[in-house]
Design an enzyme around this catalytic site. Structure first.
Site, PDB file in Angstrom:
ATOM      1  N   HIS A 118      38.199  24.217 -30.046  1.00 39.33           N
ATOM      2  CA  HIS A 118      36.678  24.212 -30.136  1.00 39.33           C
ATOM      3  C   HIS A 118      36.154  25.479 -30.489  1.00 39.33           C
ATOM      4  CE1 HIS A 118      35.932  19.802 -29.377  1.00 39.33           C
ATOM      5  NE2 HIS A 118      36.612  19.831 -27.985  1.00 39.33           N
ATOM      6  N   GLU A 124      35.857  16.312 -32.429  1.00 42.12           N
ATOM      7  CA  GLU A 124      37.041  16.708 -31.216  1.00 42.12           C
ATOM      8  C   GLU A 124      38.510  17.096 -32.344  1.00 42.12           C
ATOM      9  OE1 GLU A 124      37.298  17.020 -28.133  1.00 42.12           O
ATOM     10  OE2 GLU A 124      35.381  16.695 -27.570  1.00 42.12           O
ATOM     11  N   HIS A 165      43.545  22.873 -26.308  1.00 43.53           N
ATOM     12  CA  HIS A 165      42.578  21.976 -26.660  1.00 43.53           C
ATOM     13  C   HIS A 165      40.925  22.624 -27.031  1.00 43.53           C
ATOM     14  CE1 HIS A 165      40.219  17.779 -26.682  1.00 43.53           C
ATOM     15  NE2 HIS A 165      39.290  18.782 -26.227  1.00 43.53           N
ATOM     16  N   GLU A 166      40.669  23.427 -25.610  1.00 39.34           N
ATOM     17  CA  GLU A 166      39.471  24.059 -25.676  1.00 39.34           C
ATOM     18  C   GLU A 166      39.044  25.264 -26.711  1.00 39.34           C
ATOM     19  OE1 GLU A 166      37.152  22.489 -24.145  1.00 39.34           O
ATOM     20  OE2 GLU A 166      38.067  21.176 -23.112  1.00 39.34           O
TER      21      GLU A 166
END
Length: 630
Positions: free
Chosen positions: A419, A444, A415-416
């Site tokens: 980003h 997101e 997930h990170e």
């Protein structure tokens, strides 16, 4: 203008990273001071009429030739106006005061969450399963042997216990594994009733944001926050959330009754109720009994060193790039465990730099996060300022690179990393639009998209290897993981809808003041979830998204819908192919916030990815409904 912004951001972003990660309190405190000083300077810049008038002049004279420069000018002007530059002097001064107060209150809220988590003492220690006792502090007390002997301390026995500090990680561990219901109840109640100080902090924050928004001519802070986004209005978002709440309700109620029936069978009691502190424990039991997924076996395929290789597999397969560790200069690193990687492409050279700070330690930011340190921007025809980011996690440090991750940690890492890729691969002319500096509704989306990669066997088999034999994770085990995840999807989705409605309500219009946030949240929980509200609890006072995403938490659901559609339409067929990577990079990540997000999404995933609704834009939910089984 962008150069000024670049200079200010370089201080704000470095200070933000430093105060959240530096092990030396003196550094962290100085970064804290620097952060507030530069924030005050930013207030001065945002009310500087010379700069504002220069933007107006550039816009009116039609001197801006590219779409991105016109969008940059428009965004900068809107930023000035969001700071109140167009207001009379007395109102402008009040707006400045409120902005600083809001920043201080947000900081105080987060500090309270970190520093005042509360605790529960459990005796005897045997009430806590052995496999999690090491997570908690051992304590002891003298326990008298009998009533007659109470005055005789010599006859007292020392009883061992554990102190559960009710931070979010310890609470979730205890609620998942403690078979003693009274232990779970105590941990739930204390964990959702601290820090008490944040009740008052949140009240002040709601008032300050409300006054700020009304001074700016809006009916509520939610209206002020949402107006620049794709959604455009509170009504559009609330309608979307209420519809989603109604859509998920029936299946969520079915799941609730399934868990309740299971508890009654396990407890041999047909009248026992299902309580909020039961959710993680009985869902965990049901998943374990339905699918043979031994967490320690799963973790054996995810040593941290292999997971980092997994990130390399992603960038190499999708984008033809590779990560290389590079040396750091004196004073560049803030801890011996930090490493610096360059993302290198054989034809394009270095694309950007990423620091990894992956292990938990005292005083460090408690979750996982992506910190932008420097945005990318065009310096000249031949020279580009490369982006720099830090990926900060809190994995157990006891075993270093041999630390094993559970699958939930792998998903968080991916997930990170979504980003991080957004930051590293964007190639905007202006750093104002670099990477994640996009409309909140879509911010997101890349992170949610890369979560899908953490669940796909074709991806996992490339790096999830047995530590001793080197064999890839069995497909059967990955299928079991997916089946386990898909057992209660409506319950998870309903929770996210509830969080979003709560956030929007707290910062929405209020007929009376002060707002009783505890009653408001309790009423919303009863209305929008299948679960009881536990009297006296106020979990929202540790929900830090109210600070960072005030009236914007709905954007997680927007992004989840967008990412699910993108996964199903673009990536799922061949998730690691270069053509999939090209689509992700060239149609989405490359543009950062420089292009209209709705046009970007339609070009990437097809026209049906979004819908017009009441003057704003909402996601199409059909892909999400398919995934959740609605």
């Amino acid at each position: 203008m962008d150069e000024i912004s670049n200079t200010v951001c370089s201080v704000i972003d470095s200070a933000e990273l430093c105060r959240n990660t530096h092990p030396d309190r003196e550094f962290a405190e100085e970064a804290d001071k620097a952060s507030m000083r530069i924030y005050e300077h930013l207030q001065y810049l945002n009310t500087n009429t010379t700069l504002y008038n220069a933007i107006l002049k550039a816009e009116s004279e039609g001197a801006l030739l590219s779409e991105e420069s016109r969008k940059a000018a428009n965004n900068l002007r809107v930023d000035f106006e969001k700071g109140g530059i167009h207001l009379p002097k007395d109102k402008l001064e009040r707006v400045n005061q409120l902005n600083l107060a809001i920043a201080h209150l947000g900081r105080k809220f987060n500090e309270n969450v970190m520093n005042k988590p509360g605790f529960v003492d459990i005796y005897p220690a045997s009430r806590i399963p052995r496999n999690i006792q090491h997570n908690f502090k051992p304590i002891s007390r003298f326990k008298p042997r009998g009533v007659e002997e109470q005055s005789n301390a010599m006859n007292a026995t020392r009883q061992k216990g554990v102190r559960i500090v009710t931070d979010s990680g310890s609470v979730s561990s205890a609620l998942r594994w403690a078979s003693d219901e009274e232990v779970r109840r105590q941990v739930y109640v204390v964990g959702n009733s601290e820090p008490r100080e944040n009740i008052g902090v949140l009240d002040e924050l709601i008032d300050a944001r409300d006054e700020f928004a009304k001074t700016m001519g809006c009916r509520s802070y939610a209206e002020f926050a949402i107006r620049p986004n794709m959604a455009a209005s509170v009504d559009v978002v609330m309608s979307f959330l209420n519809d989603l709440s109604d859509t998920v309700r029936h299946k969520a109620d079915e799941e609730f009754n399934t868990i309740k029936d299971f508890k009654r069978r396990v407890c041999y009691d047909k009248s026992v109720d299902l309580e909020p502190w039961d959710e993680d424990y009985f869902i965990g039991m049901m998943k374990s009994s339905a699918h043979t997924v031994d967490p320690s076996v799963v973790a054996s395929y995810f040593p941290l060193s292999q997971c980092i290789k997994g990130l390399n597999v992603l960038v190499e397969s999708l984008f033809g790039a590779t990560f290389h560790q590079v040396p750091m200069g004196d004073g560049e690193s803030w801890h011996p465990n930090v490493i610096k990687l360059s993302l290198h492409h054989p034809d394009e050279g270095d694309l950007g730099f990423m620091y990894l700070d992956l292990y938990s330690r005292k005083g460090k930011y408690p979750g996982c996060a992506h910190f932008a340190i420097r945005g990318g921007r065009r310096l000249s025809d031949t020279n580009y300022q490369l982006p720099i980011i830090a990926l900060v996690c809190n994995f157990s440090s006891s075993r270093g690179l041999t630390a094993r991750l559970n699958h939930c940690d792998v998903e968080t890492l991916f997930h990170e990393f979504g980003h991080a890729l957004h930051s590293l691969l964007s190639r905007t002319e202006y750093q104002h639009f670099s990477g994640t500096r996009v409309a909140l509704d879509v911010a997101e989306t890349p992170s949610n998209l890369f979560e899908f990669y953490a669940w796909d066997y074709r991806v996992l088999r490339t790096f999830a290897l047995d530590e001793t034999t080197g064999d890839p994770i069995p497909e059967k085990l990955v299928k079991a993981l997916n089946a386990s995840r898909n057992m209660f999807p409506a319950t998870d989705l309903q929770r996210q809808v509830f969080y979003s409605i709560m956030d929007l309500t707290l910062f929405g219009e209020h007929t009376s003041k002060p707002v009783d946030t505890i009653s408001a949240v309790a009423d919303l929980k009863r209305k929008h979830t299948s679960w009881n509200y536990v009297e006296g609890t106020h979990w929202h006072t540790r929900f830090s998204h109210l600070i960072n995403y005030g009236a914007g938490y709905y954007s997680y659901l927007y992004a989840r819908c967008f990412a699910t559609t993108i996964w199903q339409e673009v990536c799922q067929g061949d998730p690691l192919s270069r053509s999939t990577g090209s689509a992700i990079r060239d149609k989405f990540l490359r543009h950062g916030g420089a292009k209209d997000p709705s046009a970007l999404l339609k070009d990437f995933a097809g026209d049906s990815v979004i819908k017009n609704s009441g003057g704003g834009i909402i996601p199409d939910i059909s892909s999400l409904c398919k995934e959740v089984g609605l």
